[in-house]
Design an enzyme around this catalytic site. Sequence first.
Site, PDB file in Angstrom:
ATOM      1  N   HIS A 158     -24.494  11.585  12.061  1.00 46.12           N
ATOM      2  CA  HIS A 158     -24.130  10.550  11.089  1.00 46.12           C
ATOM      3  C   HIS A 158     -25.000   9.305  11.196  1.00 46.12           C
ATOM      4  O   HIS A 158     -24.976   8.467  10.311  1.00 46.12           O
ATOM      5  CB  HIS A 158     -22.653  10.169  11.264  1.00 46.12           C
ATOM      6  CG  HIS A 158     -21.725  11.266  10.826  1.00 46.12           C
ATOM      7  ND1 HIS A 158     -21.080  11.250   9.609  1.00 46.12           N
ATOM      8  CD2 HIS A 158     -21.374  12.427  11.422  1.00 46.12           C
ATOM      9  CE1 HIS A 158     -20.349  12.349   9.489  1.00 46.12           C
ATOM     10  NE2 HIS A 158     -20.516  13.080  10.573  1.00 46.12           N
ATOM     11  N   ASP A 367     -29.051   1.952   9.559  1.00 46.33           N
ATOM     12  CA  ASP A 367     -27.762   2.606   9.316  1.00 46.33           C
ATOM     13  C   ASP A 367     -28.029   4.030   8.846  1.00 46.33           C
ATOM     14  O   ASP A 367     -28.908   4.244   8.004  1.00 46.33           O
ATOM     15  CB  ASP A 367     -27.004   1.837   8.215  1.00 46.33           C
ATOM     16  CG  ASP A 367     -25.490   1.833   8.435  1.00 46.33           C
ATOM     17  OD1 ASP A 367     -24.989   2.800   9.024  1.00 46.33           O
ATOM     18  OD2 ASP A 367     -24.832   0.869   7.997  1.00 46.33           O
TER      19      ASP A 367
END
Length: 463
Positions: A158, A367
């Site tokens: 992720h 991110d």
Amino acid sequence: MSRLVVISNRVAVPKARGVAGAQGGLAGALNAALKDRGGLWFGWSGQESEDRTGNMNLQRNDGVTTATIDLSHRDIDEYYNGYANSTLWPLFHYRIDLTEYENETGRGYERVNERFAESVMPLIEEDDVVWVHDYHLIPLGERLRARGAKNRIGFFLHIPWPPTRLLTSLPFHERLVKTMLDYDLIGFQTQEWLSSFVHYCENELGASVDHETGRIDHEGRTVLARAYPIGIDWEHFQGLGAGEEAKAAEERLLASTRNRTGMIGVDRLDYSKGLPERIDGIGRFYDQHPERTRDLIFIQIAPPSREDVESYQHIREVLEQKTGQINGARSEVDIVPIRYVNRGYSHAELFGFFRAAKIGLVTPLRDGMNLVAKEYVAAQDPEDPGVLILSEFAGAAHQLGANGEGALLVNPHSPDLLARAIAQALDMPLAERKSRYEAMIGTVRDDNVRWWTTEFCTDLAEG
Ligand code: ADQ
């Protein structure tokens, strides 16, 4: 269809589902995946106990079985707070300055992965498809194979995958990456992280890579590596948006900001999210446009997370200091330019806040994807949409900021560039806001979490 077994660090057990706060994007995404297919979700309960009898808490709800184990104080310290969140998380977010290189915690990480394998193995049936999640559990596939699992096993990361020269700063990096070759499929959020992984495999492991198919061969093992950008639970989120709670939250924010433009940031309190840098950019905007202090109010919602890790305590202090300085210098009796809120809200409330705020500020330094950016877009009124200001270093920038359309992309390290983007967003005419919104909404709606799950699970099942 085969049963799905999801394994992740934490499991959202039914009574905790929908709880606001620092639960993160992962839990929401997996909830949706399991609801659709039925299956088993295994992970850590979040509880500490010294009991090593292997007790497991099983619950069945809506066709989903959750199975959780407790971890000892030492396990949590070394595996969770230590190797996962003080070594891998900073390193994978390109922060080698914050990375701790302790062999002791590395051993704890391996020990807990072994414990996960030992506990979950009896629950896995022959035809199950197994899907392992995130940086806490990189070696789990190898541990399951060592215990004889012949199932299709996939892994999804992720967070970003770091460039090779950063990753090689990690002692035993080769050992860690080689464990990944025991998966059948490895998924990354973007092509960028995928390319870094492939670069590592070719240059450090000497693996042979088929760049067309993503097939990686090394020492007799073959794995597929591909990009699957995660999306939001679109239908659920829209449903919340139509409800009373979201409407009330929208009205509450609008009433409190009165004639001023609301600009919003919603993040876990984490140094990867670029919060101090964001406040610097806002400070720069007010310095350059003091007359606009009355036009713009910034609301930052940031519930604390990982509070046992030192770097997270530090970020909280820095942020309080910076917002305090700006508010001290720029407040009037009836104006406070920055509202800094240290708590979480429900998704329905966030929908309302996003819709009320005419600018969404999502400026992580790095991110994997960033679901807040997608939620902000999903919550906008198509007839009067707000503007998304998005870091070029968020995985979401590949989808939402392509070709200069959609989001206003910024370099979050530069206060000047942030200040300029804020000014541009404030002055943006309706027609441009609409066309930028239209450039984003299709991918937010269609490439949603169900699409993501289906794509990954189909490739995993088919090979
Ligand atoms: P996170 O780092 O947790 O996830 P993100 O993708 O933004 O980051 O997901 C956060 C989720 O938590 C969103 O659904 C958001 O609404 C919610 N949330 C955040 N702050 C909140 C608050 N103050 N109150 C209530 N809810 C809040 C990791 C990776 C990301 C990746 C996701 C999913 O770091 O890059 O997008 O996993 O893969």
